[in-house]
Structures are given as C-alpha cells and as structure tokens.
Design a protein around this motif. Structure first.
Motif, PDB file in Angstrom:
ATOM      1  N   SER A  15      45.710  33.307  42.737  1.00 28.07           N
ATOM      2  CA  SER A  15      46.952  33.978  42.340  1.00 28.07           C
ATOM      3  C   SER A  15      47.514  34.779  43.511  1.00 28.07           C
ATOM      4  O   SER A  15      46.876  34.891  44.566  1.00 28.07           O
ATOM      5  N   ILE A  17      48.972  36.609  46.614  1.00 22.13           N
ATOM      6  CA  ILE A  17      49.098  36.319  48.050  1.00 22.13           C
ATOM      7  C   ILE A  17      48.258  35.100  48.443  1.00 22.13           C
ATOM      8  O   ILE A  17      48.700  34.263  49.245  1.00 22.13           O
ATOM      9  N   ASP A  36      38.140  30.921  44.179  1.00 26.99           N
ATOM     10  CA  ASP A  36      38.411  32.114  43.357  1.00 26.99           C
ATOM     11  C   ASP A  36      37.273  32.300  42.356  1.00 26.99           C
ATOM     12  O   ASP A  36      36.651  31.330  41.913  1.00 26.99           O
ATOM     13  N   ARG A  38      37.850  33.254  39.448  1.00 28.32           N
ATOM     14  CA  ARG A  38      38.457  32.667  38.240  1.00 28.32           C
ATOM     15  C   ARG A  38      38.860  31.235  38.590  1.00 28.32           C
ATOM     16  O   ARG A  38      39.968  30.972  39.044  1.00 28.32           O
ATOM     17  N   ASP A  59      32.306  33.679  43.990  1.00 24.30           N
ATOM     18  CA  ASP A  59      32.323  35.138  44.000  1.00 24.30           C
ATOM     19  C   ASP A  59      31.968  35.551  45.422  1.00 24.30           C
ATOM     20  O   ASP A  59      30.807  35.414  45.837  1.00 24.30           O
ATOM     21  N   VAL A  60      32.954  36.054  46.170  1.00 29.07           N
ATOM     22  CA  VAL A  60      32.712  36.332  47.592  1.00 29.07           C
ATOM     23  C   VAL A  60      31.686  37.441  47.817  1.00 29.07           C
ATOM     24  O   VAL A  60      31.156  37.577  48.913  1.00 29.07           O
ATOM     25  N   ASN A  86      40.794  36.762  51.538  1.00 27.84           N
ATOM     26  CA  ASN A  86      41.878  37.489  50.865  1.00 27.84           C
ATOM     27  C   ASN A  86      41.452  38.138  49.550  1.00 27.84           C
ATOM     28  O   ASN A  86      42.130  39.023  49.043  1.00 27.84           O
ATOM     29  N   TYR A 155      38.812  51.697  47.725  1.00 27.22           N
ATOM     30  CA  TYR A 155      39.661  50.566  48.140  1.00 27.22           C
ATOM     31  C   TYR A 155      40.161  50.787  49.574  1.00 27.22           C
ATOM     32  O   TYR A 155      40.021  49.912  50.436  1.00 27.22           O
ATOM     33  N   LYS A 159      39.341  48.661  53.108  1.00 27.34           N
ATOM     34  CA  LYS A 159      40.381  48.002  53.904  1.00 27.34           C
ATOM     35  C   LYS A 159      40.382  48.541  55.336  1.00 27.34           C
ATOM     36  O   LYS A 159      40.601  47.797  56.292  1.00 27.34           O
ATOM     37  N   VAL A 188      53.280  44.593  47.473  1.00 27.33           N
ATOM     38  CA  VAL A 188      53.738  43.210  47.278  1.00 27.33           C
ATOM     39  C   VAL A 188      53.802  42.998  45.773  1.00 27.33           C
ATOM     40  O   VAL A 188      52.824  43.265  45.057  1.00 27.33           O
ATOM     41  N   THR A 190      53.086  41.331  43.199  1.00 29.08           N
ATOM     42  CA  THR A 190      52.290  40.308  42.504  1.00 29.08           C
ATOM     43  C   THR A 190      52.091  40.762  41.054  1.00 29.08           C
ATOM     44  O   THR A 190      52.286  41.943  40.722  1.00 29.08           O
ATOM     45  N   THR A 192      49.330  41.219  39.659  1.00 30.74           N
ATOM     46  CA  THR A 192      48.277  42.239  39.667  1.00 30.74           C
ATOM     47  C   THR A 192      48.837  43.603  40.045  1.00 30.74           C
ATOM     48  O   THR A 192      48.500  44.616  39.418  1.00 30.74           O
TER      49      THR A 192
HETATM   50  N1  NAD Z   1      49.819  43.213  45.923  1.00 35.49           N
HETATM   51  C1  NAD Z   1      49.840  44.258  46.759  1.00 35.49           C
HETATM   52  O1  NAD Z   1      50.687  45.170  46.651  1.00 35.49           O
HETATM   53  C2  NAD Z   1      48.837  44.338  47.875  1.00 35.49           C
HETATM   54  C3  NAD Z   1      49.039  45.307  48.874  1.00 35.49           C
HETATM   55  C4  NAD Z   1      48.136  45.395  49.913  1.00 35.49           C
HETATM   56  C5  NAD Z   1      47.064  44.533  49.990  1.00 35.49           C
HETATM   57  N2  NAD Z   1      46.876  43.602  49.001  1.00 35.49           N
HETATM   58  C6  NAD Z   1      45.716  42.720  49.121  1.00 35.49           C
HETATM   59  O2  NAD Z   1      46.141  41.376  48.997  1.00 35.49           O
HETATM   60  C7  NAD Z   1      45.057  40.600  48.477  1.00 35.49           C
HETATM   61  C8  NAD Z   1      45.540  39.788  47.300  1.00 35.49           C
HETATM   62  O3  NAD Z   1      46.068  40.667  46.323  1.00 35.49           O
HETATM   63  P1  NAD Z   1      47.107  40.182  45.211  1.00 35.49           P
HETATM   64  O4  NAD Z   1      48.067  41.284  44.987  1.00 35.49           O
HETATM   65  O5  NAD Z   1      47.602  38.823  45.573  1.00 35.49           O
HETATM   66  O6  NAD Z   1      46.156  40.153  43.936  1.00 35.49           O
HETATM   67  P2  NAD Z   1      45.718  38.981  42.937  1.00 35.49           P
HETATM   68  O7  NAD Z   1      44.964  39.639  41.844  1.00 35.49           O
HETATM   69  O8  NAD Z   1      46.910  38.155  42.577  1.00 35.49           O
HETATM   70  O9  NAD Z   1      44.749  38.095  43.823  1.00 35.49           O
HETATM   71  C9  NAD Z   1      43.401  38.422  44.037  1.00 35.49           C
HETATM   72  C10 NAD Z   1      42.569  37.215  43.711  1.00 35.49           C
HETATM   73  O10 NAD Z   1      41.212  37.480  44.089  1.00 35.49           O
HETATM   74  C11 NAD Z   1      40.367  36.961  43.069  1.00 35.49           C
HETATM   75  N3  NAD Z   1      39.063  37.628  43.138  1.00 35.49           N
HETATM   76  C12 NAD Z   1      38.755  38.874  42.675  1.00 35.49           C
HETATM   77  N4  NAD Z   1      37.461  39.129  42.904  1.00 35.49           N
HETATM   78  C13 NAD Z   1      36.945  38.027  43.505  1.00 35.49           C
HETATM   79  C14 NAD Z   1      35.655  37.688  43.976  1.00 35.49           C
HETATM   80  N5  NAD Z   1      34.629  38.538  43.858  1.00 35.49           N
HETATM   81  N6  NAD Z   1      35.472  36.476  44.560  1.00 35.49           N
HETATM   82  C15 NAD Z   1      36.514  35.604  44.671  1.00 35.49           C
HETATM   83  N7  NAD Z   1      37.742  35.856  44.233  1.00 35.49           N
HETATM   84  C16 NAD Z   1      37.964  37.066  43.655  1.00 35.49           C
HETATM   85  C17 NAD Z   1      41.108  37.212  41.775  1.00 35.49           C
HETATM   86  O11 NAD Z   1      40.618  36.396  40.725  1.00 35.49           O
HETATM   87  C18 NAD Z   1      42.545  36.915  42.185  1.00 35.49           C
HETATM   88  O12 NAD Z   1      42.892  35.555  41.968  1.00 35.49           O
HETATM   89  C19 NAD Z   1      43.939  41.578  48.157  1.00 35.49           C
HETATM   90  O13 NAD Z   1      43.041  41.612  49.247  1.00 35.49           O
HETATM   91  C20 NAD Z   1      44.667  42.900  48.043  1.00 35.49           C
HETATM   92  O14 NAD Z   1      43.820  43.996  48.308  1.00 35.49           O
HETATM   93  C21 NAD Z   1      47.735  43.482  47.946  1.00 35.49           C
END
Ligand code: NAD
Length: 263
Positions: A15, A17, A36, A38, A59-60, A86, A155, A159, A188, A190, A192
């Motif tokens: 999902s 990014i 993923d 999921r 599961d990373v 990611n 968090y 990072k 971003v 998303t 989430t």
């Molecule tokens: N959306 C934002 O505003 C934002 C801002 C800064 C950084 N980020 C970073 O961008 C990245 C993606 O975030 P997003 O907003 O797209 O969220 P998202 O929830 O859409 O994507 C995260 C994905 O990681 C998967 N995931 C969670 N735990 C996992 C694990 N243990 N092993 C494998 N997969 C796992 C989830 O199932 C999900 O599909 C993350 O690293 C997040 O910290 C997001």
C-alpha cells in the motif's frame, strides 16, 4: 525504461508509498517482488502490475521471513538489482501509542525499532549478496528523523537511525558498486496517514510545508526511482527530503500560516 532487465524488491509494497514505487519501477521495465506482512495487499499490487510482479509474504522484523522472501524472489526472477526498504510499523496499537516517553510501553519502542530499523538491516543483509552487478538500495526514512517533536519519539528515533545506517551501508559496499540512499518524506496523504493522524495533526503538518500542494505516494516513488536508477550513479549515503520544504524554513513560517488561517 530505466529498469529494463532489472529486478527490484519493495518492502511494505502492499500500500501507500511502497505500492506506488512498485508500480513506478514496473512501469519503467523492472520485474518487482512486492513484499508485505499483509500478503493479500501485496497480491493486489502485483496483480495490478501483471506477470512482471510477484507478491511475497514477509515480516521484515523477522530474519527467517525476510531471508525466505528474498530467496523466493531469486527463485522467481533470478537476479536482484534494487531494494526499496520501505516497511514501517504504523499500526494504531504501536504508532498510535508512541507518545510521552515517561508513559511509554517498552514494547512500543521495541516493535518500532524491530520493524523500522532491524527490518532495514535485514533487507540489506539478505539482498546485498545477490547484487552481483552492483545495485541500489533506497530506504524510506522520514522528516521525523531529521527534527524533534513532542510525540512519536520511537518512530522518529528509528528514522533518525536509518539516516545514519544508510551511510554505513553506502561506505561498506560502495566499492562493489552498491549505492544506498534514503528518502525522507514529510506528510504524504496515504490511507495510513489519514487513519493514524487526527485532523488537527494533518492541518499542522500541512502548515509546515512551504509549497501549497501535498505530496502524493507517486511524488515519493518518483524520487525513489531516480535514486534507484543509473541517473543517480554518483549519489550514495544521502538522505533526500521529499517534504515540500517542511525542513527548509525557520519555525516562524508555520506559526505565521496558523495565524493567517485563524484570522
Ligand atoms: N505517509 C506519510 O506521511 C509518511 C511520512 C514520512 C515517512 N513515511 C514512511 O513511508 C513508508 C510507507 O508509509 P505509508 O504512508 O505508505 O504507509 P502504508 O501503511 O500505506 O505502508 C506501509 C506498508 O508496510 C507494511 N508493513 C508493516 N509492517 C510490516 C512488516 N513488519 N513487514 C513487512 N511489511 C510491513 C504494511 O502492511 C503496509 O502495507 C513508511 O516507512 C513510513 O514510515 C510515511
């Protein structure tokens, strides 16, 4: 077609990014392993791409799971050139409880570090040996790793550690033609982000940008694709903010935006 004949792994690819990056890399010729925790969401993304993509349950935070996913990708596609690390732990029961340190449940800290930081290390540990002709690793960091805040210390610290980690990876494997960089997104939009942040938090973060437009997952994916491509062949060990100027200005800018909005 910057990724013709190349194979990429995207973790957290089901999902947001990660999904946008998997689609972007595939649109430029890559075969992609969409990994993923999921797996059903990873399959949705892989199906949207077609035969050039394959879903991997992973599961990373777990070494065996990450190693198996990479082995499955190698069986399927036979090589590995790009890894986008990611995945992050953004579940409400973890990220949503990452508040004041004085009340912090250590399990929130540990799970955040296990997924966000150990996960990136495991992705590197198990992908680098397959990057025989060189390679590119891009880690998703965050502006939360560049500045402090009054919540989400686990968090943000994970990072922040990633911003250092990518310099070690860049230094260790640069001589093998492997580059390692990070993108640090601001807000971003998303699903989430909408789910874990209150309307007030979203409005505050929007006011921190200097650009009038919000970043989409595709905006981040295009920078990931650039860093993963040969166009970035001389860039390694760098964290590139993709934040609409959130970290470019003095705090007064955001305060003024709030005042303007209130008047
Ligand atoms: N959306 C934002 O505003 C934002 C801002 C800064 C950084 N980020 C970073 O961008 C990245 C993606 O975030 P997003 O907003 O797209 O969220 P998202 O929830 O859409 O994507 C995260 C994905 O990681 C998967 N995931 C969670 N735990 C996992 C694990 N243990 N092993 C494998 N997969 C796992 C989830 O199932 C999900 O599909 C993350 O690293 C997040 O910290 C997001």
């Amino acid at each position: 077609m910057r990724f013709r004949d190349r194979v990429a792994l995207v973790t957290g690819g089901g999902s947001g990014i990660g999904a946008a990056t998997a689609l972007r890399l595939a649109s430029e010729g890559a075969r992609v392993g969409v990994a993923d925790i999921r797996v059903e969401t990873a399959w949705q993304v892989a199906s949207a791409i077609g035969s050039a993509a394959y879903a991997l349950e992973c599961d990373v935070a777990d070494e065996g799971s990450t190693a198996s996913a990479v082995a499955e990708l190698m069986d399927r596609f036979g090589r590995l050139d790009v890894a986008h690390s990611n995945a992050a732990c953004l579940e409400p029961e973890v990220y949503g409880r990452d508040g004041d340190l004085l009340d912090l449940d250590v399990e929130v800290w540990d799970r955040t570090m296990a997924v966000n930081l150990r996960g990136a290390m495991l992705v590197v540990k198990h992908t680098v040996p397959h990057m025989i002709e060189g390679g590119a690793i891009v880690v998703t960091s965050s502006v939360s790793g560049l500045v402090g805040d009054t919540d989400h210390a686990a968090y943000g610290t994970s990072k922040s550690a990633l911003n250092g980690f990518i310099r070690y990876v860049a230094t260790m494997y640069g001589s093998r033609g492997i580059r390692c960089n990070a993108v640090a997104p601001g807000l971003v939009m998303t699903d989430t982000a909408r789910a874990v942040m209150s309307p007030t938090m979203l409005a505050e973060k929007a006011a921190e940008r200097v650009l009038p437009w919000a970043a989409s997952p595709e905006d981040v994916a295009s920078v990931v694709a650039f860093l993963a491509s040969d166009e970035a062949r001389c860039i390694t060990g760098q964290t590139i903010a993709v934040d609409g100027g959130t970290t470019a200005h003095r705090p007064e800018h955001a305060l003024r935006s709030w005042k303007d909005a209130a008047s």
